[in-house]
Design an enzyme around this catalytic site. Sequence first.
Site, PDB file in Angstrom:
ATOM      1  N   ASN A   9     -25.827 -47.764 107.541  1.00 32.35           N
ATOM      2  CA  ASN A   9     -26.808 -48.835 107.371  1.00 32.35           C
ATOM      3  C   ASN A   9     -26.247 -49.819 106.354  1.00 32.35           C
ATOM      4  O   ASN A   9     -26.255 -49.551 105.162  1.00 32.35           O
ATOM      5  CB  ASN A   9     -28.137 -48.229 106.887  1.00 32.35           C
ATOM      6  CG  ASN A   9     -29.176 -49.290 106.571  1.00 32.35           C
ATOM      7  OD1 ASN A   9     -28.992 -50.469 106.865  1.00 32.35           O
ATOM      8  ND2 ASN A   9     -30.288 -48.865 105.969  1.00 32.35           N
ATOM      9  N   TRP A  10     -25.750 -50.943 106.869  1.00 32.66           N
ATOM     10  CA  TRP A  10     -25.095 -51.916 105.982  1.00 32.66           C
ATOM     11  C   TRP A  10     -26.104 -52.646 105.096  1.00 32.66           C
ATOM     12  O   TRP A  10     -25.720 -53.313 104.150  1.00 32.66           O
ATOM     13  CB  TRP A  10     -24.323 -52.953 106.801  1.00 32.66           C
ATOM     14  CG  TRP A  10     -23.192 -52.441 107.628  1.00 32.66           C
ATOM     15  CD1 TRP A  10     -22.968 -51.149 108.037  1.00 32.66           C
ATOM     16  CD2 TRP A  10     -22.121 -53.224 108.183  1.00 32.66           C
ATOM     17  NE1 TRP A  10     -21.824 -51.083 108.799  1.00 32.66           N
ATOM     18  CE2 TRP A  10     -21.292 -52.342 108.910  1.00 32.66           C
ATOM     19  CE3 TRP A  10     -21.794 -54.566 108.141  1.00 32.66           C
ATOM     20  CZ2 TRP A  10     -20.146 -52.781 109.588  1.00 32.66           C
ATOM     21  CZ3 TRP A  10     -20.666 -55.014 108.813  1.00 32.66           C
ATOM     22  CH2 TRP A  10     -19.844 -54.125 109.520  1.00 32.66           C
ATOM     23  N   LYS A  11     -27.384 -52.552 105.437  1.00 30.50           N
ATOM     24  CA  LYS A  11     -28.435 -53.302 104.722  1.00 30.50           C
ATOM     25  C   LYS A  11     -28.055 -54.798 104.691  1.00 30.50           C
ATOM     26  O   LYS A  11     -27.433 -55.280 105.623  1.00 30.50           O
ATOM     27  CB  LYS A  11     -28.667 -52.709 103.332  1.00 30.50           C
ATOM     28  CG  LYS A  11     -28.910 -51.187 103.406  1.00 30.50           C
ATOM     29  CD  LYS A  11     -29.412 -50.587 102.150  1.00 30.50           C
ATOM     30  CE  LYS A  11     -29.612 -49.085 102.344  1.00 30.50           C
ATOM     31  NZ  LYS A  11     -30.204 -48.453 101.171  1.00 30.50           N
ATOM     32  N   HIS A  96     -37.470 -47.908 107.625  1.00 28.39           N
ATOM     33  CA  HIS A  96     -36.704 -47.601 106.419  1.00 28.39           C
ATOM     34  C   HIS A  96     -37.605 -47.784 105.195  1.00 28.39           C
ATOM     35  O   HIS A  96     -38.472 -48.659 105.182  1.00 28.39           O
ATOM     36  CB  HIS A  96     -35.482 -48.520 106.330  1.00 28.39           C
ATOM     37  CG  HIS A  96     -34.514 -48.100 105.273  1.00 28.39           C
ATOM     38  ND1 HIS A  96     -34.703 -48.397 103.942  1.00 28.39           N
ATOM     39  CD2 HIS A  96     -33.384 -47.366 105.352  1.00 28.39           C
ATOM     40  CE1 HIS A  96     -33.700 -47.870 103.248  1.00 28.39           C
ATOM     41  NE2 HIS A  96     -32.887 -47.240 104.079  1.00 28.39           N
ATOM     42  N   GLU A  98     -37.117 -49.191 102.504  1.00 23.80           N
ATOM     43  CA  GLU A  98     -37.093 -50.565 101.977  1.00 23.80           C
ATOM     44  C   GLU A  98     -38.018 -51.470 102.786  1.00 23.80           C
ATOM     45  O   GLU A  98     -38.646 -52.380 102.245  1.00 23.80           O
ATOM     46  CB  GLU A  98     -35.645 -51.090 101.958  1.00 23.80           C
ATOM     47  CG  GLU A  98     -34.845 -50.413 100.846  1.00 23.80           C
ATOM     48  CD  GLU A  98     -33.365 -50.223 101.128  1.00 23.80           C
ATOM     49  OE1 GLU A  98     -32.816 -50.898 102.015  1.00 23.80           O
ATOM     50  OE2 GLU A  98     -32.749 -49.363 100.452  1.00 23.80           O
ATOM     51  N   GLU A 168     -34.986 -39.491 104.337  1.00 22.54           N
ATOM     52  CA  GLU A 168     -34.398 -40.251 103.229  1.00 22.54           C
ATOM     53  C   GLU A 168     -35.345 -40.220 102.033  1.00 22.54           C
ATOM     54  O   GLU A 168     -36.249 -41.058 101.934  1.00 22.54           O
ATOM     55  CB  GLU A 168     -34.154 -41.709 103.638  1.00 22.54           C
ATOM     56  CG  GLU A 168     -33.121 -41.891 104.732  1.00 22.54           C
ATOM     57  CD  GLU A 168     -32.421 -43.250 104.623  1.00 22.54           C
ATOM     58  OE1 GLU A 168     -31.192 -43.252 104.703  1.00 22.54           O
ATOM     59  OE2 GLU A 168     -33.085 -44.280 104.441  1.00 22.54           O
ATOM     60  N   GLY A 174     -29.624 -45.180  96.936  1.00 22.01           N
ATOM     61  CA  GLY A 174     -28.959 -46.148  96.058  1.00 22.01           C
ATOM     62  C   GLY A 174     -28.951 -45.746  94.589  1.00 22.01           C
ATOM     63  O   GLY A 174     -28.647 -46.560  93.726  1.00 22.01           O
ATOM     64  N   SER A 214     -27.726 -41.568  99.006  1.00 23.79           N
ATOM     65  CA  SER A 214     -26.527 -41.308  98.204  1.00 23.79           C
ATOM     66  C   SER A 214     -25.568 -40.310  98.852  1.00 23.79           C
ATOM     67  O   SER A 214     -24.978 -39.476  98.165  1.00 23.79           O
ATOM     68  CB  SER A 214     -26.911 -40.860  96.794  1.00 23.79           C
ATOM     69  OG  SER A 214     -27.606 -41.903  96.123  1.00 23.79           O
ATOM     70  N   GLY A 235     -25.749 -45.463 103.284  1.00 29.31           N
ATOM     71  CA  GLY A 235     -25.885 -46.839 102.793  1.00 29.31           C
ATOM     72  C   GLY A 235     -24.595 -47.299 102.126  1.00 29.31           C
ATOM     73  O   GLY A 235     -23.618 -47.633 102.785  1.00 29.31           O
ATOM     74  N   GLY A 236     -24.583 -47.272 100.803  1.00 25.40           N
ATOM     75  CA  GLY A 236     -23.463 -47.815 100.037  1.00 25.40           C
ATOM     76  C   GLY A 236     -22.081 -47.373 100.509  1.00 25.40           C
ATOM     77  O   GLY A 236     -21.165 -48.200 100.617  1.00 25.40           O
TER      78      GLY A 236
HETATM   79  P1  13P Z   1     -27.439 -45.080  99.920  1.00 24.04           P
HETATM   80  O1  13P Z   1     -26.463 -44.251 100.710  1.00 24.04           O
HETATM   81  O2  13P Z   1     -26.821 -46.321  99.350  1.00 24.04           O
HETATM   82  O3  13P Z   1     -28.188 -44.267  98.928  1.00 24.04           O
HETATM   83  O4  13P Z   1     -28.534 -45.629 100.975  1.00 24.04           O
HETATM   84  C1  13P Z   1     -29.146 -44.726 101.830  1.00 24.04           C
HETATM   85  C2  13P Z   1     -29.964 -45.463 102.820  1.00 24.04           C
HETATM   86  O5  13P Z   1     -30.957 -46.054 102.489  1.00 24.04           O
HETATM   87  C3  13P Z   1     -29.489 -45.485 104.212  1.00 24.04           C
HETATM   88  O6  13P Z   1     -30.452 -45.991 105.061  1.00 24.04           O
END
Ligand code: 13P
Length: 253
Positions: A9-11, A96, A98, A168, A174, A214, A235-236
């Site tokens: 997930n590149w966000k 998600h 977010e 999640e 994050g 994470s 994510g990251g």
């Molecule tokens: P991180 O891997 O940056 O914690 O993000 C997880 C995430 O929200 C994937 O959708």
Amino acid sequence: MRPKVIAGNWKMNKDADGSVELINGLITRSGEIPNGVTVVLCPPFTSLAIAQRLLDGVPMALGGQNMHYEDEGAFTGEISAGMLKSVGCTFVIIGHSERRQIFGETNDLVNKKVKKALSAGLRPIICVGETLEERERGVTEQVINVQLKGALQDVPENEVSRAIIAYEPVWAIGTGKNATPDQAADVHKYIRKILGQFYSWNIAEKTIIQYGGSVKPDNARGLLAKADIDGALVGGACLKPESFMEIVKASAS
Ligand code: 13P
């Protein structure tokens, strides 16, 4: 045996040039994808068309990060399931944390999107997870139960196993603080139990349940070794070809 599904997930990261660079880095390493592992890239909407062209013939799938539940119309700023499909998406992330926390998405809205995604032939990656405050209050299972029930309301048995559930925990996203493999495995087991109660044990056994929060090359192996953890929503660490591919490879062993 359920196949492993690793999604990135590149966000809201990577403009057009940055996307080309990241995708080319991944394509260079695509020979490292182990058999039986599905890799899904979820770049921003603006990079989906270019991703589709670059990924022609490469064994990586594409997904959107969100979608609207209507087919078309006066919904400024929104993207439909059909539009995602037209640029090669076969997956879409829905609900998600977010989206829920920053943009106020409710379980009812998540449900409408899940139903539309499934009927349009997309595989929704449905995100659920508790906040730190909810975990500390000891209500993690109740929270997951309500989110899952809400998301899957009126989703028929013959469609549900195409959905992926992503656990999640919000406190792990994050923050660099992942759930331990045991903490994650407990919730995954609970999610499978709930799916068994809503539908049947056969459906529960077939459903892919990813962990997200994470996930990094150094913790992926431990998490993905757990029986009920069928993949990761990253994510990251998906923003660098090397770290994402390390996680992809960790899913096979
Ligand atoms: P991180 O891997 O940056 O914690 O993000 C997880 C995430 O929200 C994937 O959708």
